[in-house]
Design a protein around this motif. Structure first.
Motif, mmCIF file in Angstrom:
data_model
loop_
_atom_site.group_PDB
_atom_site.id
_atom_site.type_symbol
_atom_site.label_atom_id
_atom_site.label_comp_id
_atom_site.label_asym_id
_atom_site.label_seq_id
_atom_site.Cartn_x
_atom_site.Cartn_y
_atom_site.Cartn_z
ATOM 1 N N TYR A 137 0.826 -1.403 0.019
ATOM 2 C CA TYR A 137 -0.070 -0.060 0.051
ATOM 3 C C TYR A 137 0.800 1.210 0.032
ATOM 4 C CZ TYR A 137 -3.150 3.514 1.635
ATOM 5 O OH TYR A 137 -3.753 4.651 1.969
ATOM 6 N N VAL A 138 1.895 1.321 0.691
ATOM 7 C CA VAL A 138 3.014 2.322 0.958
ATOM 8 C C VAL A 138 3.446 2.771 -0.372
ATOM 9 C CG1 VAL A 138 4.833 3.399 1.842
ATOM 10 C CG2 VAL A 138 3.043 2.408 3.516
ATOM 11 N N LYS A 139 3.814 1.317 -1.058
ATOM 12 C CA LYS A 139 4.719 1.568 -2.443
ATOM 13 C C LYS A 139 3.744 2.236 -3.366
ATOM 14 C CE LYS A 139 8.007 -2.151 -1.717
ATOM 15 N NZ LYS A 139 8.628 -3.241 -2.356
ATOM 16 N N MET A 140 2.630 1.999 -3.274
ATOM 17 C CA MET A 140 1.609 2.578 -4.422
ATOM 18 C C MET A 140 1.330 3.932 -4.114
ATOM 19 S SD MET A 140 -1.280 -0.357 -5.472
ATOM 20 C CE MET A 140 -1.430 -1.219 -3.604
ATOM 21 N N LEU A 141 1.441 4.239 -2.706
ATOM 22 C CA LEU A 141 1.106 5.905 -2.516
ATOM 23 C C LEU A 141 2.490 6.369 -2.904
ATOM 24 C CD1 LEU A 141 0.215 5.642 1.300
ATOM 25 C CD2 LEU A 141 -1.292 6.395 -0.875
ATOM 26 N N PHE A 142 3.546 5.885 -3.135
ATOM 27 C CA PHE A 142 4.830 6.687 -3.517
ATOM 28 C C PHE A 142 4.707 6.860 -4.982
ATOM 29 C CE2 PHE A 142 6.736 6.970 0.542
ATOM 30 C CZ PHE A 142 7.598 7.757 0.349
ATOM 31 N N TYR A 143 4.038 5.844 -5.806
ATOM 32 C CA TYR A 143 3.870 6.037 -7.179
ATOM 33 C C TYR A 143 3.001 7.289 -7.439
ATOM 34 C CZ TYR A 143 6.358 1.869 -9.041
ATOM 35 O OH TYR A 143 7.262 0.846 -9.407
ATOM 36 N N LYS A 144 1.892 7.304 -6.502
ATOM 37 C CA LYS A 144 1.016 8.559 -6.565
ATOM 38 C C LYS A 144 1.530 9.744 -6.308
ATOM 39 C CE LYS A 144 -3.182 5.841 -5.509
ATOM 40 N NZ LYS A 144 -4.330 5.838 -4.643
ATOM 41 N N LEU A 145 2.786 9.700 -5.202
ATOM 42 C CA LEU A 145 3.498 10.717 -4.996
ATOM 43 C C LEU A 145 4.394 11.227 -6.215
ATOM 44 C CD1 LEU A 145 4.703 9.969 -1.439
ATOM 45 C CD2 LEU A 145 3.770 12.098 -1.971
ATOM 46 N N PHE A 146 4.963 10.376 -6.949
ATOM 47 C CA PHE A 146 5.784 10.900 -8.009
ATOM 48 C C PHE A 146 4.909 11.228 -9.079
ATOM 49 C CE2 PHE A 146 7.166 9.224 -12.223
ATOM 50 C CZ PHE A 146 8.204 9.775 -12.112
ATOM 51 N N THR A 147 3.860 10.701 -9.361
ATOM 52 C CA THR A 147 3.026 11.280 -10.586
ATOM 53 C C THR A 147 2.395 12.864 -9.983
ATOM 54 O OG1 THR A 147 0.838 10.119 -9.574
ATOM 55 C CG2 THR A 147 2.187 8.958 -11.359
ATOM 56 N N GLU A 148 2.145 12.812 -8.595
ATOM 57 C CA GLU A 148 1.645 14.204 -8.334
ATOM 58 C C GLU A 148 2.586 15.330 -8.441
ATOM 59 O OE1 GLU A 148 -1.228 16.720 -7.315
ATOM 60 O OE2 GLU A 148 -1.700 14.654 -7.376
ATOM 61 N N SER A 149 3.966 14.753 -8.111
ATOM 62 C CA SER A 149 5.114 15.801 -8.089
ATOM 63 C C SER A 149 4.919 16.261 -9.529
ATOM 64 C CB SER A 149 6.244 15.263 -7.744
ATOM 65 O OG SER A 149 6.858 14.307 -8.703
ATOM 66 N N LYS A 150 4.699 15.497 -10.733
ATOM 67 C CA LYS A 150 4.901 15.971 -12.074
ATOM 68 C C LYS A 150 3.958 16.762 -12.368
ATOM 69 C CE LYS A 150 6.666 13.053 -14.988
ATOM 70 N NZ LYS A 150 6.731 11.958 -16.046
ATOM 71 N N ARG A 151 2.681 16.589 -11.782
ATOM 72 C CA ARG A 151 1.367 17.523 -12.113
ATOM 73 C C ARG A 151 1.775 18.939 -11.768
ATOM 74 N NH1 ARG A 151 -3.607 15.542 -12.455
ATOM 75 N NH2 ARG A 151 -3.109 13.563 -11.430
ATOM 76 N N ASN A 152 1.910 19.107 -10.488
ATOM 77 C CA ASN A 152 2.599 20.357 -9.978
ATOM 78 C C ASN A 152 1.520 21.651 -10.150
ATOM 79 O OD1 ASN A 152 4.507 22.165 -8.521
ATOM 80 N ND2 ASN A 152 5.409 22.630 -10.496
ATOM 81 N N ASP A 153 0.177 21.395 -9.779
ATOM 82 C CA ASP A 153 -0.612 22.553 -9.873
ATOM 83 C C ASP A 153 -0.959 23.125 -8.389
ATOM 84 O OD1 ASP A 153 -2.402 20.570 -8.691
ATOM 85 O OD2 ASP A 153 -3.240 20.069 -10.452
ATOM 86 N N ASP A 154 -2.340 23.677 -8.390
ATOM 87 C CA ASP A 154 -2.436 24.495 -7.275
ATOM 88 C C ASP A 154 -2.875 23.386 -5.912
ATOM 89 O OD1 ASP A 154 -2.296 26.730 -8.360
ATOM 90 O OD2 ASP A 154 -4.635 27.007 -8.855
ATOM 91 N N PHE A 155 -3.117 21.995 -6.253
ATOM 92 C CA PHE A 155 -3.660 21.133 -5.259
ATOM 93 C C PHE A 155 -2.336 20.054 -5.039
ATOM 94 C CE2 PHE A 155 -7.106 22.405 -7.581
ATOM 95 C CZ PHE A 155 -8.216 22.972 -6.707
ATOM 96 N N THR A 156 -1.386 20.364 -5.681
ATOM 97 C CA THR A 156 -0.089 19.382 -5.508
ATOM 98 C C THR A 156 0.310 19.253 -4.091
ATOM 99 O OG1 THR A 156 0.593 19.453 -7.703
ATOM 100 C CG2 THR A 156 2.502 18.937 -6.260
ATOM 101 N N ASN A 157 0.740 20.549 -3.641
ATOM 102 C CA ASN A 157 1.216 20.686 -2.183
ATOM 103 C C ASN A 157 0.522 19.730 -1.203
ATOM 104 O OD1 ASN A 157 2.760 21.493 0.265
ATOM 105 N ND2 ASN A 157 2.977 23.416 -0.789
ATOM 106 N N THR A 158 -0.912 20.252 -1.090
ATOM 107 C CA THR A 158 -1.684 19.274 -0.327
ATOM 108 C C THR A 158 -1.839 17.979 -0.780
ATOM 109 O OG1 THR A 158 -3.224 21.233 0.075
ATOM 110 C CG2 THR A 158 -4.199 19.255 0.506
ATOM 111 N N THR A 159 -1.994 17.613 -1.556
ATOM 112 C CA THR A 159 -2.145 16.210 -2.054
ATOM 113 C C THR A 159 -0.571 15.518 -1.627
ATOM 114 O OG1 THR A 159 -3.333 16.696 -3.844
ATOM 115 C CG2 THR A 159 -2.268 14.620 -3.976
ATOM 116 N N ILE A 160 0.426 16.000 -1.911
ATOM 117 C CA ILE A 160 1.664 15.160 -1.494
ATOM 118 C C ILE A 160 1.860 15.109 0.121
ATOM 119 C CG2 ILE A 160 4.091 15.699 -1.324
ATOM 120 C CD1 ILE A 160 4.069 16.527 -4.210
ATOM 121 N N ASP A 161 1.347 16.287 0.656
ATOM 122 C CA ASP A 161 1.464 16.351 2.218
ATOM 123 C C ASP A 161 0.614 14.887 2.527
ATOM 124 O OD1 ASP A 161 3.103 18.440 2.464
ATOM 125 O OD2 ASP A 161 1.216 19.844 2.781
#
Length: 268
Positions: free
Chosen positions: A118-142
């Motif tokens: 589950y945590v590894k899948m969260l890190f794939y999501k963290l990686f893709t979210e870091s590439k998105r880099n929009d107004d919601f990226t900071n909150t989503t990554i947190d």
């Protein structure tokens, strides 16, 4: 011994982001060998492509795509990279980020190999979210990182308490199984444990039923294969022991919120 400053890794960093106490880097490892060193901040390393060996005073980790390591600050290690392209994703954590969420890393000592699907899948999501880099990226990554840390700490706490010996054995069997799904009866026979007992206590220690955990493992294994553009979705489904492509797509979307093809596009 060399200390690496925040954002500094041995290789070519192709992406560097700072978000409210977190430093995120996407780095191609270019050094065949890296002597003993340590980092000034605690951080995660998530291997996206290739292979690298990491050693410390207690363990040696053979890292492949999907490997996730946590390094607490001031903990020395070395690296050896075999020939070929290797790429890692890192998140370094400032003390002020931890303080604003009332978090502590005191129970996470040294270097830890994180094996929780589950945590590894969260890190794939963290990686893709870091590439998105929009107004919601900071909150989503947190949110994703807090969830990851809480799961790791909870898992470590279970290891300190009284845990049946079969827990470690069954985890090794499930993570190393190459032949596909093992049934409840097959696992019971391997462990010499009654299937009712196994069925009752499996969710307590794994956070899911046996079937759910197996699906998470297979989806997690498939994530690293999506980097290979020459592999079709059908081939990946076959390699990860899904019954067919449609079953793979359905399970993947349930866990990742996207189809494998959509996710491949975000990764690449």
């Amino acid at each position: 011994m060399k200390q690496l400053k925040t954002g500094q890794f041995f290789g070519q960093t192709n992406r560097y982001i700072q978000l409210g106490g977190l430093t995120i880097t996407d780095t191609e490892y270019t050094h065949d060998t890296v002597d003993w060193h340590y980092h000034e901040k605690p951080y995660f390393t998530f291997i996206l492509e290739g292979k690298v060996l990491e050693g410390n005073k207690n363990e040696i980790y053979q890292c492949t795509p999907g490997s996730l390591l946590f390094h607490n600050w001031d903990d020395a290690h070395y690296n050896i990279k075999p020939p070929g392209y290797t790429r890692g994703f890192h998140i370094e954590i400032e003390q002020n980020w931890l303080q604003q969420f009332d978090l502590s890393l005191d129970t996470l000592k040294g270097n830890i190999a994180v094996e929780i699907p589950y945590v590894k899948m969260l890190f794939y999501k963290l990686f893709t979210e870091s590439k998105r880099n929009d107004d919601f990226t900071n909150t989503t990554i947190d949110t994703l990182l807090i969830n990851s840390l809480q799961n790791i700490k909870c898992n470590n706490q279970k290891n300190y308490n009284s845990v049946p010996k079969w827990i470690k054995t069954i985890k090794e069997i499930l993570h190393e199984n190459k032949a596909g799904d093992l049934s409840l009866i097959q696992l019971s026979e391997l462990l010499d444990i009654h299937p009712v007992h196994l069925s009752r206590y499996f969710p307590k220690y794994f956070g899911a039923t046996l079937g759910e955990y197996n699906r998470k493992l297979k989806v997690e294994k498939s994530l690293s294969l999506l980097f290979h553009k020459n592999k079709s979705i059908a081939e990946i489904a076959y390699e990860t022991n899904f019954s067919d492509q449609s079953h793979y797509i359905r399970c993947f979307k349930e866990q990742m919120g996207k189809t494998p093809l959509q996710y491949r596009k975000s990764l690449l």
